[in-house]
Design an enzyme around this catalytic site. Structure first.
Site, PDB file in Angstrom:
ATOM      1  N   GLU A  65       0.829  -1.214   0.000  1.00 26.02           N
ATOM      2  CA  GLU A  65       0.000   0.000   0.000  1.00 26.02           C
ATOM      3  C   GLU A  65       0.864   1.266   0.000  1.00 26.02           C
ATOM      4  O   GLU A  65       0.566   2.227  -0.687  1.00 26.02           O
ATOM      5  CB  GLU A  65      -0.957   0.012   1.206  1.00 26.02           C
ATOM      6  CG  GLU A  65      -2.076  -0.999   1.113  1.00 26.02           C
ATOM      7  CD  GLU A  65      -2.991  -0.756  -0.088  1.00 26.02           C
ATOM      8  OE1 GLU A  65      -3.040   0.372  -0.594  1.00 26.02           O
ATOM      9  OE2 GLU A  65      -3.635  -1.713  -0.533  1.00 26.02           O
TER      10      GLU A  65
ATOM     11  N   ASP B 200      -8.775   6.146  -1.516  1.00 28.55           N
ATOM     12  CA  ASP B 200      -7.660   6.893  -2.115  1.00 28.55           C
ATOM     13  C   ASP B 200      -8.224   7.715  -3.279  1.00 28.55           C
ATOM     14  O   ASP B 200      -9.451   7.813  -3.442  1.00 28.55           O
ATOM     15  CB  ASP B 200      -6.553   5.920  -2.578  1.00 28.55           C
ATOM     16  CG  ASP B 200      -7.004   5.006  -3.705  1.00 28.55           C
ATOM     17  OD1 ASP B 200      -8.203   5.040  -4.066  1.00 28.55           O
ATOM     18  OD2 ASP B 200      -6.172   4.258  -4.241  1.00 28.55           O
TER      19      ASP B 200
ATOM     20  N   TYR C 161      -6.535   6.269   4.642  1.00 28.93           N
ATOM     21  CA  TYR C 161      -6.637   5.315   3.538  1.00 28.93           C
ATOM     22  C   TYR C 161      -5.880   4.025   3.859  1.00 28.93           C
ATOM     23  O   TYR C 161      -6.429   2.924   3.766  1.00 28.93           O
ATOM     24  CB  TYR C 161      -6.103   5.927   2.221  1.00 28.93           C
ATOM     25  CG  TYR C 161      -5.812   4.831   1.231  1.00 28.93           C
ATOM     26  CD1 TYR C 161      -6.852   4.180   0.586  1.00 28.93           C
ATOM     27  CD2 TYR C 161      -4.506   4.376   1.022  1.00 28.93           C
ATOM     28  CE1 TYR C 161      -6.610   3.119  -0.267  1.00 28.93           C
ATOM     29  CE2 TYR C 161      -4.245   3.312   0.170  1.00 28.93           C
ATOM     30  CZ  TYR C 161      -5.301   2.685  -0.477  1.00 28.93           C
ATOM     31  OH  TYR C 161      -5.054   1.628  -1.293  1.00 28.93           O
TER      32      TYR C 161
END
Ligand code: SF4
Length: 343
Positions: free
Chosen positions: A31, A132, A114
């Site tokens: 991520e 996002d 996020y």
């Protein structure tokens, strides 16, 4: 909508290596890397990084320079420094295990709402959204949000809409499916004809998907002209370790804002205690950061002796390879490496 999207995801999803694990550490790493970097680039970095630092413990105990080296070329180096700090906090305060709780996750260095949502939903199956830029675009179109999403109250509404969509069953897959839809179909120019959730989409029904989401225009990055000094002496080239926030901890050739003339740069170097003779201008290079563009003129100098101020370093060819240098220095580094390899 959830059923349609998950059905599409199950048949169409890309086979990405981090989708084959439920290790929160590996998911977190993917991520963070994916935040500013393309999937194709991330795959090789992610795989290599996990070989160097296979666990959160290994990362917490690693040397920061080694972490920056493994990150070299990915850009946005604060991500790597924050990851190391985050790993240290997880080891010190959470027994080396990523917390499940969103609020606890979001307190960790470098983890915003996020990333917290992504880790909690994908690794732990928590029913929470992960919004996002891609997902923001999808939700604004699905819900038909026609106000500037930069306004806090509009953004809050969007987040509420995003949260309401996440199902209790398979929340991690659902969030990844939203990301996948944003990356492949609901792109800035939407491909509604192939969209699995077209029948549930407000913007499609109204016909204004291509103008959503509404965002105020960003100011373009500022251009900065810089003279870059490549200073050679007895098979070495001079580097300094940046303390500035931008590229902090990485090694660069000395740069001078707005000074592009060799003789003027030589005068600046003298004030730093580095007497060097200007030889020639040897090229140009450009690097685009988010808010800034470095327009660089590369200047070759020869120095008389191997003294240098604290925080600076004379590197030979091997050290130049080993130290973490940012991509902004790529052209200058290639020139220096070539000079150092000459007998
Ligand atoms: Fe996006 Fe079009 Fe699908 Fe709506 S129908 S979600 S605008 S791609």
């Amino acid at each position: 909508m959830q059923k349609l999207l998950l059905q599409w995801y199950d048949t169409e999803k890309r086979d990405l290596p981090w989708r084959r694990t439920d290790d929160p550490y590996a998911i977190w790493l993917s991520e963070i890397m994916l935040q500013q970097t393309r999937v194709e680039t991330v795959i090789a970095y992610w795989t290599r990084f996990l070989v160097c630092f296979p666990t959160v413990d290994a990362l917490a105990n690693a040397d920061e320079q080694a972490v920056l080296k493994a990150w070299e070329g990915l850009g946005y180096y604060s991500r790597a420094r924050n990851m190391k700090r985050c790993a240290e906090v997880i080891v010190a305060q959470h027994g080396g295990v990523f917390p499940r709780d969103i609020a606890a996750l979001a307190k960790l260095p470098g983890i915003g709402p996020y990333t917290a949502g992504a880790i909690a939903s994908i690794a732990y199956g928590v029913q929470t959204p992960a919004v996002d830029g891609n997902v923001e675009r999808v939700v604004s179109r699905l819900s038909g949000i026609r106000e500037d999403v930069g306004i806090p109250s509009v953004k809050r509404q969007l987040l509420r809409d995003a949260a309401a969509l996440v199902p209790a069953d398979r929340p991690g897959d659902f969030n990844q499916a939203m990301m996948e839809l944003g990356a492949r179909i609901c792109q800035p120019v939407p491909h509604c004809e192939g969209c699995p959730v077209q029948s549930t989409c407000d913007a499609y029904a109204v016909g204004d998907a291509d103008v959503l989401p509404i965002r105020q225009k960003k100011t373009p990055p500022k251009e900065q002209r810089r003279g870059i000094a490549l200073i050679f002496c007895a098979g070495h080239v001079l580097l300094y370790q940046r303390r500035e926030r931008l590229l902090q901890g990485l090694w660069c050739f000395p740069g001078f804002d707005g000074i592009l003339e060799g003789m003027q740069v030589a005068a600046q170097l003298r004030t730093l205690g580095i007497p060097a003779r200007y030889v020639a201008c040897v090229g140009e290079a450009k690097h685009v950061f988010t808010h800034l563009i470095w327009d660089m003129t590369l200047l070759h100098f020869d120095a008389q002796h191997l003294d240098c101020p604290e925080g600076w370093l004379w590197a030979d060819g091997e050290m130049l390879k080993r130290l973490p240098l940012p991509t902004a220095m790529k052209v200058a580094k290639a020139y220096a490496a070539q000079k150092l390899s000459m007998p």
